[in-house]
Design a protein around this motif. Structure first.
Motif, short mmCIF file in Angstrom:
data_model
loop_
_atom_site.label_atom_id
_atom_site.label_comp_id
_atom_site.label_asym_id
_atom_site.label_seq_id
_atom_site.Cartn_x
_atom_site.Cartn_y
_atom_site.Cartn_z
N LYS A 28 -27.87 53.44 -17.54
CA LYS A 28 -28.87 54.91 -18.52
C LYS A 28 -28.65 55.01 -20.14
N SER A 52 -12.56 55.44 -12.71
CA SER A 52 -13.89 55.76 -12.06
C SER A 52 -14.02 53.23 -11.37
N ASP A 106 -26.42 59.84 -11.08
CA ASP A 106 -25.02 58.99 -11.44
C ASP A 106 -23.78 58.83 -12.38
N LEU A 124 -22.96 52.42 -8.65
CA LEU A 124 -22.87 53.29 -9.53
C LEU A 124 -22.62 53.27 -10.85
N ARG A 181 -25.61 51.32 -12.31
CA ARG A 181 -26.58 52.21 -12.48
C ARG A 181 -26.20 53.38 -14.11
N TYR A 182 -25.40 53.89 -13.86
CA TYR A 182 -24.79 54.87 -15.18
C TYR A 182 -24.63 54.28 -16.93
N ASP A 229 -28.20 64.13 -13.62
CA ASP A 229 -28.37 63.45 -13.30
C ASP A 229 -27.27 62.81 -12.46
#
Length: 112
Positions: A94, A76, A110, A87, A90-91, A108
């Protein structure tokens, strides 16, 4: 609005994650040096890449995520999509915060 300014490297992103947990503040935007700041930016924070900090975050992710998920993180990142860094930030956050794996939580956005 809190903005982290970093060198746009994967190591820099992992360092930003580490520094965010140390500071106990999380960014609303991730920018490269020289990019214009948003209008209501309260506090721009400059993040300097640190291999030791980045390795600590990566080792933590290795404990929480499968090899496939780790591979997808790097793929990614290499896609160079716009705002992929936020992004992934945030991933990663989490993944660190949840007691169980979030890899299959496709509800979700994300994770998806």
């Amino acid at each position: 609005m809190i903005v982290f300014i970093y060198d746009k490297t994967f190591e820099g992103l992992l360092t930003a994650v580490f520094d965010a947990y140390v500071r106990k503040t999380f960014p609303d935007a991730l920018l490269a040096e020289g990019e214009p700041l948003p209008l209501f930016c309260e506090e721009p924070v400059t993040i300097y890449s640190d291999k030791t900090k980045a390795d600590r975050v990566w080792k933590g992710l290795e404990k929480k995520l499968s090899k496939l998920a780790l591979s997808m993180l790097t793929v990614s990142w290499l896609s160079e999509l716009s705002e992929i860094d936020l992004l992934l930030f945030r991933y990663i956050r989490k993944a660190i915060d949840h007691p169980r794996s979030i890899e299959m939580n496709f509800g979700d956005p994300d994770v998806l």
